[in-house]
Design an enzyme around this catalytic site. Structure first.
Site, PDB file in Angstrom:
ATOM      1  N   CYS A   1       1.718  60.926  -0.623  1.00  0.00           N
ATOM      2  CA  CYS A   1       1.143  60.071   0.422  1.00  0.00           C
ATOM      3  C   CYS A   1      -0.132  59.420  -0.093  1.00  0.00           C
ATOM      4  CB  CYS A   1       0.830  60.888   1.673  1.00  0.00           C
ATOM      5  SG  CYS A   1       2.267  61.635   2.435  1.00  0.00           S
TER       6      CYS A   1
ATOM      7  N   ALA B   1       7.700  71.509   4.186  1.00  0.00           N
ATOM      8  CA  ALA B   1       7.121  71.463   5.544  1.00  0.00           C
ATOM      9  C   ALA B   1       6.486  70.092   5.803  1.00  0.00           C
ATOM     10  CB  ALA B   1       6.093  72.578   5.705  1.00  0.00           C
ATOM     11  N   PRO B   2       6.588  69.587   7.033  1.00  0.00           N
ATOM     12  CA  PRO B   2       7.076  70.256   8.257  1.00  0.00           C
ATOM     13  C   PRO B   2       8.597  70.273   8.434  1.00  0.00           C
ATOM     14  CG  PRO B   2       6.272  68.074   8.783  1.00  0.00           C
ATOM     15  CD  PRO B   2       5.976  68.276   7.333  1.00  0.00           C
TER      16      PRO B   2
ATOM     17  N   ASP C   1       8.679  76.091   1.039  1.00  0.00           N
ATOM     18  CA  ASP C   1       7.259  75.756   1.156  1.00  0.00           C
ATOM     19  C   ASP C   1       6.430  76.952   0.704  1.00  0.00           C
ATOM     20  OD1 ASP C   1       5.694  73.312   2.475  1.00  0.00           O
ATOM     21  OD2 ASP C   1       4.518  75.149   2.763  1.00  0.00           O
TER      22      ASP C   1
ATOM     23  N   CYS D   1       8.597  71.132  -1.542  1.00  0.00           N
ATOM     24  CA  CYS D   1       7.389  71.221  -0.702  1.00  0.00           C
ATOM     25  C   CYS D   1       7.772  70.642   0.652  1.00  0.00           C
ATOM     26  CB  CYS D   1       6.234  70.455  -1.331  1.00  0.00           C
ATOM     27  SG  CYS D   1       5.933  70.844  -3.078  1.00  0.00           S
TER      28      CYS D   1
END
Length: 346
Positions: free
Chosen positions: A313, A177-178, A206, A175
């Site tokens: 996160c 990106a960015p 992504d 996963c």
């Protein structure tokens, strides 16, 4: 009134004393959704994290105050760039030339390898008022455009370091990106500038086509022939086959896999003001199954003896510990949880 709610999540059985029941419809008394985007309040946080025992009440106040602080500017120097030593010297000279940059304002991140990462702790107001701060910020913008440095949060630099990528490794960023973590993986694959053409490769993936194009743009500055960008859902990432020995096709397994999965982001309040208005515990619950599916997909593509790093996160145990426990239950005997607390110094 008390209600007992039984929630079944894939591969999970939660046991223990009931101390607090939280349902998706539960709402703090007298709660009103903040209208002003600058208001840094969300009563759901204390209503979720304290009664469930995730944080003690005395810890929560410190926790909430920390989330209200502005994030410093953090950046790292491209370790593959041949000008990296010149950049380090330029930054050191800049600090020595302007006394206001010394101390806590501009400092190296002590745990980042070779001292190639820095923290620049100034507010936007200070940046506008102080010409020397402004001059250094312009330097950062210019060097970032040239991909000599990468603006990246300090905590975001950690997952890739845990993978210990070597030049012969086949690496998957599921996963991606960015693309800052993919750039880090490529730097490690090139031996931080010591290996021109590595034996291995990084596949940067992504699920979103536009974000996959962002990966191409953000990794161009690494100038690596060992990068492949793909556009697939992480949970259904296809099998890859090789015939390196000329003996027929066989499935290619990865030495290292990074799963930096989609999450509720409650660890990003310091940079994402909208979260103060929009965060709710149901965000984490709704993502748990997807996160687990992505991690399971990664484990199935890993070589024996390989390493997969799972990161979010979020601080929500439903998105973190519960996902890991479910994966350990499913692959019992095949997966080992590794303690990495001593991996980075300081």
């Amino acid at each position: 009134r008390f209600f007992i709610t039984v929630v079944f999540l894939p591969n999970h059985i939660f046991c223990g004393k009931i101390t607090h029941i939280f349902t998706m419809e539960t709402q703090p008394a007298n709660y009103k959704t903040p209208v002003d985007p600058e208001i840094k309040e969300n009563p759901y946080l204390s209503y979720y994290y304290v009664p469930l025992g995730i944080l003690k009440e005395e810890e929560f106040k410190e926790f909430e105050e920390k989330m209200k602080e502005s994030l410093p500017i953090t950046f790292r120097i491209n370790s593959k760039d041949e000008n990296r030593e010149r950049l380090v010297k330029f930054i050191e000279d800049f600090i020595n030339q302007y006394p206001e940059l010394k101390g806590e304002t501009l400092k190296q991140i002590c745990w980042y390898p070779s001292g190639l990462a820095y923290e620049f702790s100034v507010s936007r107001a200070e940046l506008r008022k102080n010409e020397n701060y402004k001059r250094f910020h312009q330097f950062l913008v210019r060097e970032a455009d040239l991909s000599r440095i990468f603006r990246q949060e300090a905590v975001s630099m950690i997952p890739t370091l845990m993978l210990d990528v070597q030049p012969h490794h086949l690496v998957l960023d599921m996963c991606a990106a960015p693309g800052n973590k993919s750039a880090q993986l490529l730097e490690a694959l090139h031996g931080h500038g010591t290996v021109k053409i590595p034996e291995g490769a990084v596949i940067s993936n992504d699920a979103d086509a536009k974000r996959a194009m962002m990966l191409v743009n953000n990794t161009t500055g690494i100038n690596s022939p060992a990068l492949i960008v793909t556009n697939h859902k992480g949970q259904t990432f296809p099998k890859l086959f090789t015939d390196l020995e000329g003996t027929g096709l066989e499935e290619a397994k990865f030495d290292r896999i990074l799963c930096d999965v989609p999450c509720s982001g409650d660890g990003t309040f310091r940079k994402n003001m909208l979260l103060w208005k929009n965060w709710h515990p149901r965000l984490g619950t709704s993502l748990h199954t997807l996160q687990l599916m992505i991690l399971e997909s990664a484990v199935k593509k890993l070589k024996v003896g390989g390493i997969v790093v799972y990161s979010t996160c979020s601080m929500n145990p439903i998105e973190d510990e519960a996902v890991l426990q479910a994966a350990l239950n499913k692959f019992k005997g095949c997966l080992e949880l590794v303690d990495l607390r001593e991996k980075l110094p300081n």
